[in-house]
Design a protein around this motif. Structure first.
Motif, PDB file in Angstrom:
ATOM      1  N   THR A   1     -19.293 -31.207 -28.826  1.00 46.06           N
ATOM      2  CA  THR A   1     -20.180 -30.323 -29.019  1.00 46.06           C
ATOM      3  C   THR A   1     -19.625 -29.440 -27.951  1.00 46.06           C
ATOM      4  O   THR A   1     -19.748 -27.954 -28.183  1.00 46.06           O
ATOM      5  N   CYS A   2     -20.211 -30.379 -26.560  1.00 50.74           N
ATOM      6  CA  CYS A   2     -20.233 -29.187 -25.353  1.00 50.74           C
ATOM      7  C   CYS A   2     -18.096 -28.523 -24.839  1.00 50.74           C
ATOM      8  O   CYS A   2     -18.573 -27.321 -24.641  1.00 50.74           O
ATOM      9  N   GLN A   3     -17.493 -29.338 -25.628  1.00 51.27           N
ATOM     10  CA  GLN A   3     -16.193 -28.345 -25.417  1.00 51.27           C
ATOM     11  C   GLN A   3     -16.137 -27.389 -26.874  1.00 51.27           C
ATOM     12  O   GLN A   3     -15.969 -26.588 -26.607  1.00 51.27           O
ATOM     13  N   GLN A   4     -16.668 -26.972 -28.021  1.00 53.25           N
ATOM     14  CA  GLN A   4     -17.249 -26.359 -28.621  1.00 53.25           C
ATOM     15  C   GLN A   4     -17.269 -24.937 -28.450  1.00 53.25           C
ATOM     16  O   GLN A   4     -16.510 -23.833 -28.917  1.00 53.25           O
ATOM     17  N   VAL A   5     -18.619 -25.441 -28.149  1.00 53.01           N
ATOM     18  CA  VAL A   5     -19.331 -23.794 -27.617  1.00 53.01           C
ATOM     19  C   VAL A   5     -18.654 -23.470 -26.610  1.00 53.01           C
ATOM     20  O   VAL A   5     -19.016 -21.802 -25.883  1.00 53.01           O
ATOM     21  N   CYS A   6     -18.195 -23.657 -25.824  1.00 52.84           N
ATOM     22  CA  CYS A   6     -16.878 -23.328 -24.216  1.00 52.84           C
ATOM     23  C   CYS A   6     -16.152 -22.372 -24.630  1.00 52.84           C
ATOM     24  O   CYS A   6     -16.139 -22.467 -25.782  1.00 52.84           O
TER      25      CYS A   6
ATOM     26  N   CYS B   1     -18.952 -31.363 -18.408  1.00 56.43           N
ATOM     27  CA  CYS B   1     -18.273 -32.142 -17.093  1.00 56.43           C
ATOM     28  C   CYS B   1     -17.596 -32.399 -17.088  1.00 56.43           C
ATOM     29  O   CYS B   1     -16.454 -34.260 -17.205  1.00 56.43           O
ATOM     30  N   ALA B   2     -16.078 -31.134 -17.816  1.00 54.85           N
ATOM     31  CA  ALA B   2     -14.981 -31.676 -17.692  1.00 54.85           C
ATOM     32  C   ALA B   2     -14.232 -31.038 -17.574  1.00 54.85           C
ATOM     33  O   ALA B   2     -14.775 -30.099 -17.095  1.00 54.85           O
ATOM     34  N   ILE B   3     -12.899 -31.541 -16.995  1.00 57.77           N
ATOM     35  CA  ILE B   3     -12.314 -30.120 -16.320  1.00 57.77           C
ATOM     36  C   ILE B   3     -11.160 -29.216 -16.903  1.00 57.77           C
ATOM     37  O   ILE B   3     -11.502 -29.853 -19.061  1.00 57.77           O
ATOM     38  N   ILE B   4     -11.464 -27.785 -16.876  1.00 56.84           N
ATOM     39  CA  ILE B   4     -11.465 -26.713 -18.142  1.00 56.84           C
ATOM     40  C   ILE B   4      -9.755 -26.196 -17.087  1.00 56.84           C
ATOM     41  O   ILE B   4     -10.306 -25.669 -16.114  1.00 56.84           O
ATOM     42  N   THR B   5      -9.183 -26.145 -18.186  1.00 61.80           N
ATOM     43  CA  THR B   5      -7.720 -25.386 -17.310  1.00 61.80           C
ATOM     44  C   THR B   5      -7.881 -24.033 -17.964  1.00 61.80           C
ATOM     45  O   THR B   5      -8.298 -23.798 -18.865  1.00 61.80           O
ATOM     46  N   PRO B   6      -6.756 -23.171 -17.172  1.00 65.65           N
ATOM     47  CA  PRO B   6      -7.266 -21.959 -18.381  1.00 65.65           C
ATOM     48  C   PRO B   6      -5.942 -21.538 -19.037  1.00 65.65           C
ATOM     49  O   PRO B   6      -6.236 -20.992 -20.186  1.00 65.65           O
ATOM     50  N   GLU B   7      -4.761 -22.603 -18.921  1.00 63.83           N
ATOM     51  CA  GLU B   7      -4.218 -22.517 -20.019  1.00 63.83           C
ATOM     52  C   GLU B   7      -4.790 -22.989 -21.824  1.00 63.83           C
ATOM     53  O   GLU B   7      -4.649 -23.050 -22.430  1.00 63.83           O
ATOM     54  N   PHE B   8      -5.341 -24.608 -21.318  1.00 59.08           N
ATOM     55  CA  PHE B   8      -6.047 -25.270 -22.512  1.00 59.08           C
ATOM     56  C   PHE B   8      -7.451 -25.487 -22.598  1.00 59.08           C
ATOM     57  O   PHE B   8      -7.587 -26.407 -23.670  1.00 59.08           O
TER      58      PHE B   8
ATOM     59  N   THR C   1      -9.244 -45.821 -17.869  1.00 59.38           N
ATOM     60  CA  THR C   1      -9.732 -46.927 -17.558  1.00 59.38           C
ATOM     61  C   THR C   1      -9.610 -47.375 -15.595  1.00 59.38           C
ATOM     62  O   THR C   1     -10.079 -48.128 -15.740  1.00 59.38           O
ATOM     63  N   GLY C   2      -8.883 -46.766 -14.818  1.00 60.81           N
ATOM     64  CA  GLY C   2      -8.476 -47.179 -13.624  1.00 60.81           C
ATOM     65  C   GLY C   2     -10.028 -46.534 -12.907  1.00 60.81           C
ATOM     66  O   GLY C   2     -10.917 -46.010 -13.259  1.00 60.81           O
ATOM     67  N   GLU C   3      -9.694 -46.994 -11.143  1.00 59.35           N
ATOM     68  CA  GLU C   3     -11.077 -46.772 -10.635  1.00 59.35           C
ATOM     69  C   GLU C   3     -10.923 -45.699 -10.431  1.00 59.35           C
ATOM     70  O   GLU C   3     -12.049 -45.068 -10.214  1.00 59.35           O
ATOM     71  N   LEU C   4     -10.615 -44.743 -10.064  1.00 60.27           N
ATOM     72  CA  LEU C   4     -10.078 -43.294  -9.602  1.00 60.27           C
ATOM     73  C   LEU C   4     -11.072 -42.437 -10.942  1.00 60.27           C
ATOM     74  O   LEU C   4     -11.193 -43.015 -12.141  1.00 60.27           O
ATOM     75  N   SER C   5     -11.774 -41.432 -10.152  1.00 65.20           N
ATOM     76  CA  SER C   5     -12.457 -39.897 -10.972  1.00 65.20           C
ATOM     77  C   SER C   5     -11.335 -39.348 -11.784  1.00 65.20           C
ATOM     78  O   SER C   5     -10.672 -38.534 -10.629  1.00 65.20           O
ATOM     79  N   ASP C   6     -10.709 -39.305 -12.425  1.00 65.00           N
ATOM     80  CA  ASP C   6      -9.711 -38.431 -12.866  1.00 65.00           C
ATOM     81  C   ASP C   6     -10.030 -36.906 -12.910  1.00 65.00           C
ATOM     82  O   ASP C   6      -9.297 -36.215 -12.941  1.00 65.00           O
ATOM     83  N   ARG C   7     -11.487 -36.559 -13.070  1.00 69.15           N
ATOM     84  CA  ARG C   7     -11.587 -34.816 -12.923  1.00 69.15           C
ATOM     85  C   ARG C   7     -12.313 -34.673 -11.849  1.00 69.15           C
ATOM     86  O   ARG C   7     -11.777 -33.633 -11.116  1.00 69.15           O
ATOM     87  N   ALA C   8     -11.984 -35.401 -10.680  1.00 69.47           N
ATOM     88  CA  ALA C   8     -12.946 -35.820  -9.330  1.00 69.47           C
ATOM     89  C   ALA C   8     -11.165 -35.407  -9.181  1.00 69.47           C
ATOM     90  O   ALA C   8     -10.932 -34.647  -8.017  1.00 69.47           O
TER      91      ALA C   8
END
Length: 380
Positions: free
Chosen positions: A242-247, A156-163, A135-142
């Protein structure tokens, strides 16, 4: 102590307090992000939940004077539920998205960030810090992308190699000038599975989301849900995965690291009919600790009614009838009237016809009329 040594100490400490990934980025303005945000605003793609001042979202120094570094943290959450309850004809259930399983992640990450801030100030008393979660001002993903936590996926999600993308993100801005990490290379390639699978077409293209069409956003709205999205909602009560499940990267990713993130199956996948008669107090007692409760019970109850219509659950007709007759909230009365039309038959046609005589709210009358038209067009 050198800043390089301090960085190593921060990394080691972060692991000791249950931070799964940590990365360091410069606090330079996010110029490319600013262009994207301006485009989103011009196109009307914003949700309205964001910080309205775009300069604050892209200029860390606006939030902390003399900011030099942003520390990004990530905590992994489960993607699978242990012993999930069955969704049966006798007991239809809704579903909260995975990001709303377990304790509200805002509290979990804030607690970790507060510990991290305290650690930094003990090691470097001259340092100033500001932290934020979601809820802060910065874009967590950026920030996470710049800090090498993961790459920004087409969903539009951050994708990590581990998780995979099953991570919560938080940020800590500091005046310390710490060596930044190297961003990861985009690994989505030519894959478009998330774009193709999006139920409402909210993923306009890779990395661009029309929030106004996104089911995760729609489940949080408080007004009547537009007709075109009601069938798309299914039995979702809050959020959409949905967009996470199909990734493909997410395949097999299921982290059970933090006990406070483990879902209570009866909360993450609750029975629908009991939701409709809950008082505010009972709703807060049962769901108040999960992030999906932040908008209150009305959106959840509206979504539960739509889910019962999705299942054409005849067992729900008595409680839906009671809602149409007695609930003081027009959104609930109207949505229930529409659902009765979807589920019911000629017997319910008589009920809705009678209700037209006593209903005063124009929008509720429109929903009653929709319900009647649906019944009229059924072939029995």
């Amino acid at each position: 102590m050198t800043l390089a040594q301090l960085k190593d100490e921060i990394i080691a400490y972060s692991k000791s307090i249950g931070i799964d990934k940590i990365g360091f980025a410069s606090a330079d303005p996010f110029l490319q992000l600013k262009d994207r945000l301006l485009t989103q605003k011009q196109l009307g793609y914003q949700s309205g939940f964001e910080e309205p001042d775009i300069d604050k979202r892209v200029t860390p120094e606006r939030l902390l004077p003399h900011a030099k570094t942003i520390i990004s943290i990530a905590l992994a959450y489960p993607s699978k539920m242990k012993n999930p309850p069955k969704n049966t004809r006798e007991e239809r259930r809704g579903i909260f998205c995975r990001a709303s399983w377990g304790k509200d992640y805002h509290h979990i990450l804030r607690e970790r960030l507060q510990k991290l801030e305290q650690f930094i100030r003990e090691r470097a008393p001259e340092a100033r810090t500001v932290s934020m979660v979601d809820t802060g001002e910065l874009s967590d993903r950026a920030v996470a992308e710049r800090a090498g936590i993961g790459w920004s996926g087409k969903n539009c999600a951050i994708i990590t190699p581990e998780f995979g993308s099953y991570v919560y993100l938080g940020d800590l801005i500091t005046t310390l000038s710490i060596e930044p990490d190297v961003p990861l290379t985009d690994q989505c390639g030519s894959c478009t599975k998330c774009i193709d699978a999006c139920p409402t077409g909210a993923l306009v293209q890779g990395g661009q989301l029309n929030s106004q069409k996104c089911i995760a956003y729609l489940t949080q709205t408080k007004d009547f849900l537009t007709d075109q999205y009601r069938k798309k909602l299914g039995n979702r009560l809050y959020g959409c995965d949905t967009c996470q499940q199909v990734c493909p990267v997410n395949k097999g990713k299921d982290a059970h690291i933090h006990s406070e993130m483990e879902p209570d199956p009866e909360i993450a996948k609750p029975k629908l009919i009991p939701l409709l008669t809950m008082s505010n107090r009972s709703f807060k007692e049962k769901f108040g600790h999960v992030s999906g409760s932040w908008r209150g019970k009305k959106p959840i109850q509206r979504n539960a009614i739509i889910a019962l219509a999705h299942f054409k659950d005849e067992r729900s007709l008595p409680v839906l009838t009671d809602l149409v007759k007695n609930d003081p909230r027009p959104v609930i009365r109207g949505t229930a009237a529409w659902a009765i039309g979807v589920i019911g038959s000629y017997q319910e046609k008589k009920l809705l016809t009678e209700l037209k005589k006593s209903e005063c709210e124009e929008k509720v009358l429109e929903e009653i009329e929709k319900g009647l038209n649906i019944i009229e067009n059924k072939s029995f």
